[in-house]
Design a protein around this motif. Structure first.
Motif, PDB file in Angstrom:
ATOM      1  N   SER A  92       4.763  11.810   1.120  1.00 33.89           N
ATOM      2  CA  SER A  92       4.067  10.905   0.602  1.00 33.89           C
ATOM      3  C   SER A  92       2.753  10.232   1.757  1.00 33.89           C
ATOM      4  CB  SER A  92       4.605   9.403   0.288  1.00 33.89           C
ATOM      5  OG  SER A  92       3.976   8.326   0.231  1.00 33.89           O
ATOM      6  N   LEU A  93       1.561  10.077   1.495  1.00 36.95           N
ATOM      7  CA  LEU A  93       0.388   9.769   2.256  1.00 36.95           C
ATOM      8  C   LEU A  93       0.759   8.214   2.676  1.00 36.95           C
ATOM      9  CD1 LEU A  93      -2.481  11.301   0.280  1.00 36.95           C
ATOM     10  CD2 LEU A  93      -1.919  11.687   2.672  1.00 36.95           C
ATOM     11  N   ASN A  94       1.311   7.527   1.916  1.00 40.96           N
ATOM     12  CA  ASN A  94       1.473   6.145   2.555  1.00 40.96           C
ATOM     13  C   ASN A  94       2.657   6.221   3.520  1.00 40.96           C
ATOM     14  OD1 ASN A  94      -0.438   4.556   0.773  1.00 40.96           O
ATOM     15  ND2 ASN A  94       1.113   4.851  -1.111  1.00 40.96           N
ATOM     16  N   ILE A  95       3.568   6.952   3.383  1.00 34.89           N
ATOM     17  CA  ILE A  95       4.588   7.292   4.445  1.00 34.89           C
ATOM     18  C   ILE A  95       4.031   7.792   5.558  1.00 34.89           C
ATOM     19  CG2 ILE A  95       6.774   8.348   4.951  1.00 34.89           C
ATOM     20  CD1 ILE A  95       7.912   7.939   2.382  1.00 34.89           C
ATOM     21  N   ALA A  96       3.053   8.876   5.239  1.00 31.07           N
ATOM     22  CA  ALA A  96       2.572   9.311   6.437  1.00 31.07           C
ATOM     23  C   ALA A  96       1.587   8.355   7.493  1.00 31.07           C
ATOM     24  CB  ALA A  96       1.519  10.485   5.979  1.00 31.07           C
ATOM     25  N   LEU A 101       0.386   5.403  12.148  1.00 29.94           N
ATOM     26  CA  LEU A 101      -0.210   4.103  12.475  1.00 29.94           C
ATOM     27  C   LEU A 101       0.695   3.112  12.842  1.00 29.94           C
ATOM     28  CD1 LEU A 101      -3.144   3.713  10.115  1.00 29.94           C
ATOM     29  CD2 LEU A 101      -3.281   4.542  12.294  1.00 29.94           C
ATOM     30  N   ASP A 102       2.186   3.264  12.761  1.00 30.24           N
ATOM     31  CA  ASP A 102       3.387   2.576  13.033  1.00 30.24           C
ATOM     32  C   ASP A 102       3.002   1.009  12.384  1.00 30.24           C
ATOM     33  OD1 ASP A 102       5.618   1.776  14.160  1.00 30.24           O
ATOM     34  OD2 ASP A 102       4.717   0.900  15.944  1.00 30.24           O
ATOM     35  N   LEU A 103       3.062   1.222  10.883  1.00 32.12           N
ATOM     36  CA  LEU A 103       2.692   0.229  10.122  1.00 32.12           C
ATOM     37  C   LEU A 103       4.166  -0.284   9.736  1.00 32.12           C
ATOM     38  CD1 LEU A 103      -0.521   1.441   8.024  1.00 32.12           C
ATOM     39  CD2 LEU A 103      -0.324  -0.335   9.911  1.00 32.12           C
ATOM     40  N   PHE A 104       4.913  -0.809  10.560  1.00 32.81           N
ATOM     41  CA  PHE A 104       6.319  -1.168  10.408  1.00 32.81           C
ATOM     42  C   PHE A 104       6.785  -2.292   9.364  1.00 32.81           C
ATOM     43  CE2 PHE A 104       5.029  -4.053  13.637  1.00 32.81           C
ATOM     44  CZ  PHE A 104       5.654  -5.253  13.115  1.00 32.81           C
ATOM     45  N   CYS A 105       5.749  -2.786   8.832  1.00 36.01           N
ATOM     46  CA  CYS A 105       5.922  -3.870   7.851  1.00 36.01           C
ATOM     47  C   CYS A 105       5.232  -3.546   6.534  1.00 36.01           C
ATOM     48  CB  CYS A 105       5.629  -5.147   8.370  1.00 36.01           C
ATOM     49  SG  CYS A 105       5.866  -6.727   7.419  1.00 36.01           S
ATOM     50  N   ASN A 106       5.988  -3.736   5.364  1.00 40.89           N
ATOM     51  CA  ASN A 106       5.445  -3.882   4.312  1.00 40.89           C
ATOM     52  C   ASN A 106       5.710  -4.949   3.563  1.00 40.89           C
ATOM     53  OD1 ASN A 106       6.238  -3.286   1.051  1.00 40.89           O
ATOM     54  ND2 ASN A 106       4.348  -2.460   1.744  1.00 40.89           N
ATOM     55  N   MET A 107       4.624  -5.808   3.288  1.00 37.62           N
ATOM     56  CA  MET A 107       4.677  -7.149   2.741  1.00 37.62           C
ATOM     57  C   MET A 107       4.088  -7.108   1.056  1.00 37.62           C
ATOM     58  SD  MET A 107       2.959 -10.637   4.113  1.00 37.62           S
ATOM     59  CE  MET A 107       1.476 -10.649   3.241  1.00 37.62           C
ATOM     60  N   ARG A 108       5.104  -7.841   0.426  1.00 38.33           N
ATOM     61  CA  ARG A 108       4.652  -7.703  -0.908  1.00 38.33           C
ATOM     62  C   ARG A 108       4.915  -9.061  -1.410  1.00 38.33           C
ATOM     63  NH1 ARG A 108       6.437  -3.380  -4.493  1.00 38.33           N
ATOM     64  NH2 ARG A 108       6.157  -1.423  -3.273  1.00 38.33           N
ATOM     65  N   VAL A 109       3.640  -9.653  -2.099  1.00 37.01           N
ATOM     66  CA  VAL A 109       3.459 -10.952  -2.762  1.00 37.01           C
ATOM     67  C   VAL A 109       3.923 -10.976  -4.078  1.00 37.01           C
ATOM     68  CG1 VAL A 109       2.183 -12.917  -2.932  1.00 37.01           C
ATOM     69  CG2 VAL A 109       1.832 -11.534  -0.651  1.00 37.01           C
ATOM     70  N   ASP A 127       7.714 -17.415  -6.588  1.00 39.30           N
ATOM     71  CA  ASP A 127       6.518 -17.484  -5.540  1.00 39.30           C
ATOM     72  C   ASP A 127       7.324 -16.904  -4.236  1.00 39.30           C
ATOM     73  OD1 ASP A 127       4.566 -17.591  -3.710  1.00 39.30           O
ATOM     74  OD2 ASP A 127       4.335 -19.760  -3.962  1.00 39.30           O
ATOM     75  N   LEU A 128       7.345 -15.669  -4.101  1.00 41.61           N
ATOM     76  CA  LEU A 128       8.407 -15.171  -2.919  1.00 41.61           C
ATOM     77  C   LEU A 128       7.440 -14.267  -2.246  1.00 41.61           C
ATOM     78  CD1 LEU A 128       9.920 -12.101  -3.506  1.00 41.61           C
ATOM     79  CD2 LEU A 128      10.737 -13.791  -5.313  1.00 41.61           C
ATOM     80  N   VAL A 129       7.988 -13.926  -1.133  1.00 41.19           N
ATOM     81  CA  VAL A 129       7.338 -12.683  -0.270  1.00 41.19           C
ATOM     82  C   VAL A 129       8.515 -11.885   0.480  1.00 41.19           C
ATOM     83  CG1 VAL A 129       5.844 -12.172   1.530  1.00 41.19           C
ATOM     84  CG2 VAL A 129       5.361 -14.215   0.335  1.00 41.19           C
ATOM     85  N   VAL A 130       8.310 -10.487   0.198  1.00 43.17           N
ATOM     86  CA  VAL A 130       9.162  -9.503   0.615  1.00 43.17           C
ATOM     87  C   VAL A 130       8.749  -8.897   1.976  1.00 43.17           C
ATOM     88  CG1 VAL A 130      10.642  -7.446   0.298  1.00 43.17           C
ATOM     89  CG2 VAL A 130      10.311  -9.157  -1.545  1.00 43.17           C
ATOM     90  N   PHE A 131       9.430  -9.157   3.018  1.00 45.30           N
ATOM     91  CA  PHE A 131       8.940  -8.594   4.472  1.00 45.30           C
ATOM     92  C   PHE A 131      10.102  -7.247   4.396  1.00 45.30           C
ATOM     93  CE2 PHE A 131       6.753 -12.216   5.123  1.00 45.30           C
ATOM     94  CZ  PHE A 131       5.519 -11.817   6.086  1.00 45.30           C
ATOM     95  N   ARG A 132       9.586  -5.928   4.403  1.00 45.11           N
ATOM     96  CA  ARG A 132      10.399  -4.777   4.469  1.00 45.11           C
ATOM     97  C   ARG A 132      10.133  -3.928   5.799  1.00 45.11           C
ATOM     98  NH1 ARG A 132       8.672   0.281   0.485  1.00 45.11           N
ATOM     99  NH2 ARG A 132       9.877   1.724   1.281  1.00 45.11           N
ATOM    100  N   GLU A 133      11.143  -3.635   6.380  1.00 41.88           N
ATOM    101  CA  GLU A 133      10.996  -2.971   7.638  1.00 41.88           C
ATOM    102  C   GLU A 133      10.742  -1.545   7.258  1.00 41.88           C
ATOM    103  OE1 GLU A 133      10.982  -1.057  11.016  1.00 41.88           O
ATOM    104  OE2 GLU A 133      12.597  -0.394   9.404  1.00 41.88           O
ATOM    105  N   CYS A 134       9.629  -0.727   7.769  1.00 45.81           N
ATOM    106  CA  CYS A 134       9.410   0.584   7.247  1.00 45.81           C
ATOM    107  C   CYS A 134       9.415   1.831   8.176  1.00 45.81           C
ATOM    108  CB  CYS A 134       7.952   0.813   6.820  1.00 45.81           C
ATOM    109  SG  CYS A 134       7.701  -0.342   5.348  1.00 45.81           S
ATOM    110  N   SER A 135       9.839   1.565   9.468  1.00 45.91           N
ATOM    111  CA  SER A 135       9.922   2.322  10.278  1.00 45.91           C
ATOM    112  C   SER A 135      11.381   3.175  10.610  1.00 45.91           C
ATOM    113  CB  SER A 135       9.334   2.121  11.752  1.00 45.91           C
ATOM    114  OG  SER A 135      10.514   1.031  12.082  1.00 45.91           O
ATOM    115  N   GLU A 136      12.346   2.595   9.896  1.00 49.13           N
ATOM    116  CA  GLU A 136      13.873   2.812  10.247  1.00 49.13           C
ATOM    117  C   GLU A 136      14.459   2.998   8.926  1.00 49.13           C
ATOM    118  OE1 GLU A 136      14.546   1.646  14.729  1.00 49.13           O
ATOM    119  OE2 GLU A 136      15.324   0.364  13.244  1.00 49.13           O
TER     120      GLU A 136
END
Length: 396
Positions: A92-96, A101-109, A127-136
């Motif tokens: 996936s280009l997003n995963i790449a 770039l070490d974009l370790f956090c994906n945030m969804r509103v 009204d919630l926000v999900v913080f997802r760790e993306c490097s591990e």
């Protein structure tokens, strides 16, 4: 005379419907800035190539290093949906992008907007926000193919050197490694805690699956709490059922721990009881998609891939090739992503104006549904008509 400020922001149109939507969204952002600030605040858009567009217009490379270097320098980007490169060496280009770039956090509103479809009888108040760790975790791309020499060697090490004999079937067995580190946990919880404090949120939920993975998920939970104790003066509540984190202006933020199983059961029933959710990679992916389905689907939800310095703002949905070029793509998720970008740039008046217009249009146009419905072509709402309606609804 007011001094003009021009902010350099990268843009990537993306694949599929991206080129149909993103130029219109950029124009909308420029208009909002003009109306809110006159000529004192402008964005200098810097075009970057990635994905299919890069392969066609460049030298055939889907993932140009020049784009990566520019993103590191510019720090902020508005990005369209991306596809995966077939045979391109990554899933996936997003995963790449996250890895490079070490974009370790994906945030969804995830937020209720009146007018969007929902399977719930009363979706109000979500009204919630999900913080997802993306490097591990299990998305870390460490996989060993069945019958490969590497898989065979790892099975041999597990059994003969480490004494693990839990694999029932070692023949024709593929393996994946689930990892969890203290450093990755702490930088994610810092991102989430700082957000909760600055946005005056009321609760943080640490999501884990420690009954199945005591030494990874359980450690994620323990490391997160230890970090909050050390850096944010976390204390135990009087009822001993949760923790308290000092918030802004003398307020307190409740911190709770919850098993993934319980979260998945409670979300469809009591989604409004969640606020900021902090998750490992797989759990965050599942929770974000389930929560999005409660407020209109991924076709409306924005996403941010970020670290402490760099942020890419984009829609949660994919390239949706089936309607690419038809002029019927729903731009609302990309518009909402632009709202988050304006907030990040501290252009709060423009962000508020654009979000107010977006919510008014969604509430008053029943045809606007999520992108993943099968009847998008039948709805016949042109992208330009949606943008025009948002412009008309702008309060300033």
């Amino acid at each position: 005379m007011t001094q003009q400020q021009s902010l350099a922001v990268a843009y990537i149109d993306g694949d599929g419907i991206g080129p149909d939507v993103m130029p219109l969204v950029r124009g909308l952002v420029d208009l909002v800035l003009k109306r809110c600030y006159g000529d004192s605040q402008k964005i200098s858009w810097q075009p970057l190539l990635l994905g299919e567009q890069a392969a066609k217009e460049g030298d055939g490379e889907w993932f140009p290093q020049a784009t990566i270097s520019a993103l590191r320098e510019l720090k902020v980007a508005l990005k369209g949906p991306m596809s995966s490169a077939i045979g391109g060496g990554f899933r996936s280009l997003n995963i790449a992008l996250r890895e490079e770039l070490d974009l370790f956090c994906n945030m969804r509103v995830i937020k209720t907007i009146p007018g969007l479809p929902s399977p719930l009888k009363n979706p109000d108040g979500i009204d919630l926000v999900v913080f997802r760790e993306c490097s591990e975790d299990s998305f870390a791309s460490i996989e060993l193919a069945a019958n490969s020499p590497d898989a065979g060697r790892l099975i041999e090490v597990l059994e003969q050197e480490l004494g693990y004999h839990r694999l029932r079937f070692v023949d024709n067995c593929a393996l994946a490694i689930k990892n969890c580190s203290q450093a990755a946990t702490e930088r994610l919880i810092k991102q989430a805690a700082d957000y909760a404090i600055s946005q005056r949120r009321k609760k943080i939920t640490l999501v884990h699956k420690s009954n199945a993975w005591q030494l990874t998920e359980g450690q994620f939970q323990r490391w997160a709490l230890d970090y909050l104790r050390k850096e944010y003066q976390l204390t135990v509540s009087d009822c001993q059922q949760h923790y308290l984190l000092p918030g802004a202006g003398g307020t307190e933020i409740q911190v709770e721990q919850m098993m993934l199983d319980q979260v998945m059961q409670r979300l469809p029933q009591q989604a409004d009881s969640f606020d900021v959710m902090v998750c490992n990679n797989l759990a965050g992916d599942l929770i974000a998609d389930l929560a999005a389905s409660l407020v209109g689907g991924v076709g409306i939800i924005p996403s941010v891939n970020c670290n402490h310095e760099l942020a890419l703002f984009e829609p949660s949905h994919g390239p949706f090739r089936r309607i690419a070029g038809s002029g019927l793509a729903n731009p609302c998720a990309s518009v909402w992503a632009a709202v988050l970008m304006l907030e990040h740039l501290q252009l709060n008046a423009a962000a508020s104006s654009l979000f107010a217009a977006l919510t008014e249009v969604v509430a008053s146009h029943e045809q606007l549904f999520q992108l993943d419905t099968r009847s998008s072509l039948e709805q016949g709402v042109p992208t330009k008509m949606v943008i025009a309606a948002i412009i008309k609804a702008l309060p300033c």
